[in-house]
Design an enzyme around this catalytic site. Sequence first.
Site, short mmCIF file in Angstrom:
data_model
loop_
_atom_site.label_atom_id
_atom_site.label_comp_id
_atom_site.label_asym_id
_atom_site.label_seq_id
_atom_site.Cartn_x
_atom_site.Cartn_y
_atom_site.Cartn_z
N LYS A 35 -25.52 -41.41 -31.09
CA LYS A 35 -25.30 -42.80 -30.64
C LYS A 35 -26.41 -43.24 -29.69
O LYS A 35 -26.97 -44.32 -29.84
CB LYS A 35 -23.95 -42.90 -29.90
CG LYS A 35 -23.77 -44.19 -29.12
CD LYS A 35 -22.45 -44.25 -28.39
CE LYS A 35 -22.40 -43.58 -27.04
NZ LYS A 35 -22.95 -44.36 -25.91
N ASN A 36 -26.72 -42.38 -28.71
CA ASN A 36 -27.64 -42.81 -27.66
C ASN A 36 -29.10 -42.82 -28.10
O ASN A 36 -29.97 -43.26 -27.36
CB ASN A 36 -27.45 -41.94 -26.40
CG ASN A 36 -26.14 -42.29 -25.71
OD1 ASN A 36 -25.48 -43.28 -26.06
ND2 ASN A 36 -25.75 -41.47 -24.74
N CYS A 95 -19.60 -50.48 -14.26
CA CYS A 95 -18.84 -49.88 -15.35
C CYS A 95 -18.02 -48.77 -14.77
O CYS A 95 -18.20 -48.38 -13.62
CB CYS A 95 -19.76 -49.41 -16.46
SG CYS A 95 -19.98 -47.68 -16.60
N ARG A 152 -24.07 -48.41 -11.48
CA ARG A 152 -25.12 -48.52 -12.50
C ARG A 152 -25.97 -49.79 -12.37
O ARG A 152 -25.93 -50.67 -13.22
CB ARG A 152 -24.50 -48.40 -13.90
CG ARG A 152 -23.75 -47.10 -14.08
CD ARG A 152 -23.14 -46.98 -15.45
NE ARG A 152 -24.08 -46.48 -16.45
CZ ARG A 152 -23.77 -46.36 -17.75
NH1 ARG A 152 -22.59 -46.74 -18.17
NH2 ARG A 152 -24.65 -45.89 -18.59
N ASP A 186 -23.00 -36.14 -19.73
CA ASP A 186 -22.11 -36.58 -20.82
C ASP A 186 -21.28 -35.42 -21.39
O ASP A 186 -20.47 -35.65 -22.29
CB ASP A 186 -22.94 -37.23 -21.95
CG ASP A 186 -23.48 -38.59 -21.54
OD1 ASP A 186 -23.04 -39.13 -20.51
OD2 ASP A 186 -24.36 -39.11 -22.26
N ARG A 193 -16.00 -45.61 -29.74
CA ARG A 193 -17.35 -46.07 -29.36
C ARG A 193 -18.39 -44.98 -29.63
O ARG A 193 -19.54 -45.30 -29.91
CB ARG A 193 -17.39 -46.41 -27.87
CG ARG A 193 -16.62 -47.65 -27.50
CD ARG A 193 -16.88 -48.02 -26.06
NE ARG A 193 -18.31 -47.99 -25.81
CZ ARG A 193 -18.86 -47.75 -24.63
NH1 ARG A 193 -18.12 -47.53 -23.57
NH2 ARG A 193 -20.17 -47.75 -24.49
C1 EPZ Z 1 -27.74 -43.21 -20.43
O1 EPZ Z 1 -27.21 -44.19 -19.56
C2 EPZ Z 1 -26.66 -42.91 -21.44
N1 EPZ Z 1 -26.32 -44.11 -22.18
C3 EPZ Z 1 -25.44 -42.35 -20.73
O2 EPZ Z 1 -24.47 -42.01 -21.70
C4 EPZ Z 1 -25.83 -41.10 -19.95
O3 EPZ Z 1 -24.73 -40.65 -19.21
C5 EPZ Z 1 -26.99 -41.43 -18.99
O4 EPZ Z 1 -28.09 -42.03 -19.73
C6 EPZ Z 1 -27.52 -40.20 -18.26
O5 EPZ Z 1 -27.94 -39.25 -19.19
C7 EPZ Z 1 -27.00 -44.41 -23.30
O6 EPZ Z 1 -27.97 -43.78 -23.67
C8 EPZ Z 1 -26.52 -45.59 -24.07
P1 EPZ Z 1 -29.45 -43.71 -16.35
P2 EPZ Z 1 -28.17 -44.98 -18.55
O7 EPZ Z 1 -30.17 -44.99 -16.14
O8 EPZ Z 1 -29.50 -45.13 -19.16
C9 EPZ Z 1 -29.17 -44.79 -11.66
C10 EPZ Z 1 -22.39 -42.12 -22.78
O9 EPZ Z 1 -21.25 -41.66 -22.48
N2 EPZ Z 1 -29.96 -46.01 -11.89
O10 EPZ Z 1 -30.23 -42.54 -16.82
O11 EPZ Z 1 -27.44 -46.20 -18.13
C11 EPZ Z 1 -27.81 -44.84 -12.34
O12 EPZ Z 1 -26.88 -45.60 -11.58
C12 EPZ Z 1 -23.25 -42.78 -21.73
O13 EPZ Z 1 -22.85 -42.08 -23.93
C13 EPZ Z 1 -30.29 -46.81 -10.82
O14 EPZ Z 1 -29.95 -46.51 -9.66
O15 EPZ Z 1 -28.23 -43.96 -17.35
C14 EPZ Z 1 -27.45 -43.39 -12.47
O16 EPZ Z 1 -26.91 -42.93 -11.25
C15 EPZ Z 1 -22.54 -42.94 -20.43
N3 EPZ Z 1 -31.02 -47.95 -11.05
C16 EPZ Z 1 -28.81 -42.72 -12.70
O17 EPZ Z 1 -29.79 -43.70 -12.29
C17 EPZ Z 1 -31.42 -48.31 -12.30
O18 EPZ Z 1 -32.06 -49.36 -12.45
C18 EPZ Z 1 -29.11 -42.34 -14.14
O19 EPZ Z 1 -28.67 -43.36 -15.02
C19 EPZ Z 1 -31.08 -47.48 -13.38
C20 EPZ Z 1 -30.36 -46.32 -13.17
#
Ligand code: EPZ
Length: 430
Positions: free
Chosen positions: A22-23, A126, A131, A317, A409
Amino acid sequence: MDRIRLVGGNPLNGELPISGAKNAALPLMIASLLTDEPLTLTNVPRLADVTQLQRILVNHGVGVALEGRRRGEDDMLGQRITFTATDIVDTRAPYELVSKMRASFWVIGPLLSREGQAQVSLPGGCAIGTRPVDFYLDGLRALGADIEIDAGYVHARAPGGRLKGATVHFPRVSVGATHTILMAAVLAEGRTVIENAACEPEVGDLARCLVAMGAKIEGIDTHTLTVDGVEKLHGAKHAVLPDRIETGTYAMATAMAGGNVLLKGGRADLLQAALDVLGETGAHITQEEAGIRVTQNGNGIRPVDVETDPFPGFPTDLQAQYMALMTRAEGVTHIRETIFENRFMHVGELARFGADIKIDGQVATVTGVPELTGAEVMATDLRASVSLVIAGLVAKGETLVSRIYHLDRGFERLEDKLGRCGAEIERLAG
Ligand code: EPZ
């Protein structure tokens, strides 16, 4: 609303096909916005998030053609979908669509780089944490974009119509910000260096597809991506990589229920850290030509402490699924969540099975119990909900999981896949 009913106690045996990730599929679909030529993706999973993103892309003017629907046994094969963005008819991504799925915010990268402008609704918080999107916006600003936030929308504009290459350093690893800046940089003028980039396999998959479309990217699968912008990208064909989280989930399900399962199409190199941990807990894991074989002979589950980390570490995840497994371990396990601040919502629901879990900040302490008992439980987010299914596989008696739209999902035909391996599991409609 549909529910899942399980009766615990059966081991899992047989072959379980792993779907496309998916991702990876989501950013790959979004990459189709970068070219006016067709992008054909194969091995696309049948998931609610994929359908939702199709709606969003259609709104921007992308033609979506699903080829050769397969029936029967072949239903487990992925879809082949061609996305053609001949003209971008709308650079606005509205709240009604973006609020349903956070990844749809990523359209801001390709829209801005191809059209010089984008108006995208902020995705909002969320269930698993706040996030924010500050890394995305700072990265786009570094590439020369003017960004304003007004009435819940990000209004982004590239002066002169084209972004300019620059160095973007992320304060911490972010998968989505890396996808977005990468897609923005491929059509920017000059060189972009993305430092502290995410090197999750899904980022590598996107980068490889972009290269097939004519992008110039060095450093794929490392924390530094160097992108030399090109004027135009062209069409390509790309197969979505196998879902490492689905693979890990069913590996943990097998470790929990006992048995012998071939995770067909699974690739150990995509989740080695999690497989190493599973091996330490007592499961036997081997990579075969056709996939990953997991066996657990019922000799008990050993407790092993875990901390979630960006790739190649133990994935956040898989944290909920691993916690479900540890509820039956012979001893105490500590699980530290370092990626999201609120990703323990499954704890309350696992307690309904009789699990013994205490939370202190970002650490969950799980004391294994000799038996779980079936319960009525509620899915709260995608990965949390599948942890309830894993618990239900061994819980004594009947388990009913409600709100399973979360599962739909991200897990393709979960009840079919587990059912074929011997689990007593069914979907109750209504
Ligand atoms: C991706 O989310 C995945 N989603 C998530 O999977 C996964 O848990 C996550 O990466 C971590 O591996 C998809 O690929 C669709 P991040 P993403 O930006 O990109 C902080 C699932 O269940 N951050 O790597 O949204 C953030 O809050 C989902 O399939 C900021 O602070 O995650 C988090 O603490 C859930 N500012 C950390 O970075 C920003 O601008 C990492 O999040 C962006 C992120």
